[in-house]
Scaffold this motif. Sequence first.
Motif, PDB file in Angstrom:
ATOM      1  N   UNK A 199       0.829  -1.200   0.000  1.00 47.84           N
ATOM      2  CA  UNK A 199       0.000   0.000   0.000  1.00 47.84           C
ATOM      3  C   UNK A 199       0.866   1.253   0.000  1.00 47.84           C
ATOM      4  N   UNK A 200       0.424   2.243  -0.746  1.00 49.29           N
ATOM      5  CA  UNK A 200       1.109   3.533  -0.752  1.00 49.29           C
ATOM      6  C   UNK A 200       0.924   4.204   0.600  1.00 49.29           C
ATOM      7  N   UNK A 201       1.943   4.933   1.012  1.00 46.52           N
ATOM      8  CA  UNK A 201       1.868   5.696   2.258  1.00 46.52           C
ATOM      9  C   UNK A 201       1.444   7.130   2.008  1.00 46.52           C
ATOM     10  N   UNK A 202       1.358   7.520   0.740  1.00 42.25           N
ATOM     11  CA  UNK A 202       0.996   8.896   0.397  1.00 42.25           C
ATOM     12  C   UNK A 202       0.498   8.953  -1.034  1.00 42.25           C
ATOM     13  N   UNK A 203      -0.107  10.078  -1.371  1.00 43.23           N
ATOM     14  CA  UNK A 203      -0.532  10.296  -2.754  1.00 43.23           C
ATOM     15  C   UNK A 203       0.675  10.400  -3.679  1.00 43.23           C
ATOM     16  N   UNK A 204       1.767  10.919  -3.155  1.00 36.17           N
ATOM     17  CA  UNK A 204       2.968  11.039  -3.968  1.00 36.17           C
ATOM     18  C   UNK A 204       3.459   9.663  -4.418  1.00 36.17           C
ATOM     19  N   UNK A 205       3.396   8.681  -3.546  1.00 40.18           N
ATOM     20  CA  UNK A 205       3.830   7.337  -3.933  1.00 40.18           C
ATOM     21  C   UNK A 205       2.938   6.760  -5.030  1.00 40.18           C
ATOM     22  N   UNK A 206       1.656   7.061  -4.982  1.00 36.24           N
ATOM     23  CA  UNK A 206       0.755   6.614  -6.060  1.00 36.24           C
ATOM     24  C   UNK A 206       1.119   7.315  -7.363  1.00 36.24           C
ATOM     25  N   UNK A 207       1.352   8.616  -7.263  1.00 38.13           N
ATOM     26  CA  UNK A 207       1.727   9.386  -8.457  1.00 38.13           C
ATOM     27  C   UNK A 207       3.065   8.905  -9.023  1.00 38.13           C
ATOM     28  N   UNK A 208       4.034   8.684  -8.166  1.00 37.67           N
ATOM     29  CA  UNK A 208       5.362   8.261  -8.622  1.00 37.67           C
ATOM     30  C   UNK A 208       5.337   6.876  -9.253  1.00 37.67           C
ATOM     31  N   UNK A 209       4.401   6.028  -8.803  1.00 35.04           N
ATOM     32  CA  UNK A 209       4.324   4.670  -9.353  1.00 35.04           C
ATOM     33  C   UNK A 209       3.699   4.657 -10.746  1.00 35.04           C
ATOM     34  N   UNK A 214      -1.652   9.558 -17.729  1.00 34.16           N
ATOM     35  CA  UNK A 214      -2.320  10.849 -17.912  1.00 34.16           C
ATOM     36  C   UNK A 214      -3.753  10.833 -17.407  1.00 34.16           C
ATOM     37  N   UNK A 215      -4.265   9.655 -17.099  1.00 32.67           N
ATOM     38  CA  UNK A 215      -5.643   9.526 -16.635  1.00 32.67           C
ATOM     39  C   UNK A 215      -5.737   9.578 -15.106  1.00 32.67           C
ATOM     40  N   UNK A 216      -4.623   9.684 -14.420  1.00 36.86           N
ATOM     41  CA  UNK A 216      -4.636   9.745 -12.965  1.00 36.86           C
ATOM     42  C   UNK A 216      -5.180  11.106 -12.537  1.00 36.86           C
ATOM     43  N   UNK A 217      -6.312  11.103 -11.857  1.00 39.72           N
ATOM     44  CA  UNK A 217      -7.036  12.343 -11.583  1.00 39.72           C
ATOM     45  C   UNK A 217      -7.085  12.655 -10.096  1.00 39.72           C
ATOM     46  N   UNK A 218      -7.404  13.916  -9.794  1.00 42.77           N
ATOM     47  CA  UNK A 218      -7.660  14.303  -8.415  1.00 42.77           C
ATOM     48  C   UNK A 218      -8.846  13.498  -7.895  1.00 42.77           C
ATOM     49  N   UNK A 219      -8.846  13.228  -6.614  1.00 45.13           N
ATOM     50  CA  UNK A 219      -9.999  12.526  -6.060  1.00 45.13           C
ATOM     51  C   UNK A 219      -9.646  11.728  -4.826  1.00 45.13           C
ATOM     52  N   UNK A 220     -10.561  10.862  -4.446  1.00 48.14           N
ATOM     53  CA  UNK A 220     -10.408  10.056  -3.241  1.00 48.14           C
ATOM     54  C   UNK A 220      -9.573   8.810  -3.522  1.00 48.14           C
ATOM     55  N   UNK A 221      -8.611   8.574  -2.667  1.00 48.24           N
ATOM     56  CA  UNK A 221      -7.739   7.420  -2.764  1.00 48.24           C
ATOM     57  C   UNK A 221      -7.540   6.847  -1.354  1.00 48.24           C
ATOM     58  N   UNK A 222      -7.160   5.593  -1.301  1.00 43.80           N
ATOM     59  CA  UNK A 222      -6.755   4.996  -0.031  1.00 43.80           C
ATOM     60  C   UNK A 222      -5.230   5.017   0.052  1.00 43.80           C
ATOM     61  N   UNK A 223      -4.733   5.294   1.253  1.00 41.67           N
ATOM     62  CA  UNK A 223      -3.308   5.146   1.527  1.00 41.67           C
ATOM     63  C   UNK A 223      -3.171   4.426   2.870  1.00 41.67           C
TER      64      UNK A 223
END
Length: 401
Positions: A199-209, A214-223
Motif C-alpha cells: 500500500x502507498x503511504x501517500x498520494x505522492x507514492x501513487x503518483x510516482x508509481x 495521464x488519466x490519474x485524476x484528483x480525487x479520493x484514494x486509499x493510503x
Amino acid sequence: MSKPQATPEVLRSITAPMLATLAVLLGACLSPNGGDTSTDVNLSSDTGGVLSTSGASGSSTFDEIMTTTEDWDTSAGSGSESSESSAAEGSSGSGSTSDTPASCGDGVVQAPEECDFGIDNANDAGCTADCHLATCGDGLVQKDVEACDDGLNDGAYGGCAVDCKALAPHCGDGEVQDDYEACDQTDPKTGCIASTCEYAKSCKQIRDARPDDLMLQDGLYFIKPLDAKLKVLCDMDADGGGYTFLKVALPGMVNYNAAQAEAKCKEYGMQLLVPRSPEHVAAAVMIANSTLLVPLGGGSAKSDLNYMKILGIYPAVENMTCMDKPLNSTDCPQWKAAGDKFWVTDKGVPGAPGAKNCVKCSNAYYWKVEGVLDFYETPWNAGVGAETGLFMCDTGDKMPL
C-alpha cells in the motif's frame, strides 16, 4: 641327370665389360619404367642382389638381396610410398573435422552442438544462441512455449511453475499472498502499488508509481501510512501531483492548538498541513471548501475554511518575527516548517507575524473563498497560539518542482 656346372674356364671367359652390359640389360627388363635409370629397381633374389641406380650420376652398385614383392621401407622418410599413401588417405574423404571446430550458427549440427538453426538460433527459440536445445530449466524463456523459466521452476512465490508453462503465485496475479503481499490490485484508487503489491503511504507514492498515467485524476484514494487504511484526497495536478489531504473534525466544541493537532495527525502517520507553493495553497483551500472528503475525528463538518485556520509553520525561536514580510520560506526564513520549504503568501500583512509567539504555536489564518489569504495574526492565547476544531493533515513528502 646332373645339373651342368660352370667350369673355371667359362667363368674366366666372362669379362668385366660383359658383366656391366648384363646388369644394364637386366635392369631395363625388370624396371616398370623401361630404361629410366632414375628409379630404384628391386631385383629378384634369384639375381643374387638389388641393383640401385642413381639417375644423377649414372653409376650402379649391388645392394643386399630383396624380393620384388616387398614395399619400400616406410622408415625411409616422407618420400616413401607408405607415407605418401597415408597422406593421400588423410587428405581425401569427406568428414575430417580435426582441424575445423564446430561452428554454432552455420546451420549444420556438429558435435558438441545439440541443434543449429543458423540465423534463427536465439535464446527464446527452440535452439539457443549456443546451439543447445531449449528445455525447461535452462533459465531461458522459449517464445510461445514457456511462460517463464527461472532455472529452479519449483513453484515458489515469484518464480515459475514446475513445467515452465505458467508463473508461480506472484505480485500482479490478482490474488493476495498473505506471506508476501499486502494487496494485489491494479486500480490506483485502492492505494495498492501494482509493481510491489504494497500500500502507498501517500498520494505522492501513487503518483510516482504511475508517472506516465495521464488519466490519474484528483480525487479520493486509499493510503496506508501506518497500520490502518485511510481515505484521503489526492491532488494529482498541482506541482506535478502528489499532495495528500486528510480532514480532521473534532466533535462538539472541542478545539486543538497546533501542538495538539500535530499529535493527532501523527496518530494517522501524518503531520499538520504545510502548504508549499501557491498551487498547493489553492488546492488546500478548494478541498477545505469541498464536501467530497469525509473528515475523521468525530466531527461532521465537511466544508469549512476553518480547516485552513492553523498550519504547521512555526517561529524558529520564541518571539521570532519577520513582521510585514511575505510569509514564505524565502522571505521569512525566521519561521520554519517540516521539510523547510513553505508558502502562505507573497504579500506582507501589516503587523504580522507578531513578535509575541511561541515555538509550537501556529498563526491563525483566515481565507477568502477563492483561495486568497485575507489576513493572519499571531495570537498568544496563554502560550498555545491559535486553536480550532477543524484542521488538515498531510504526509509532508511532496515538494514543489
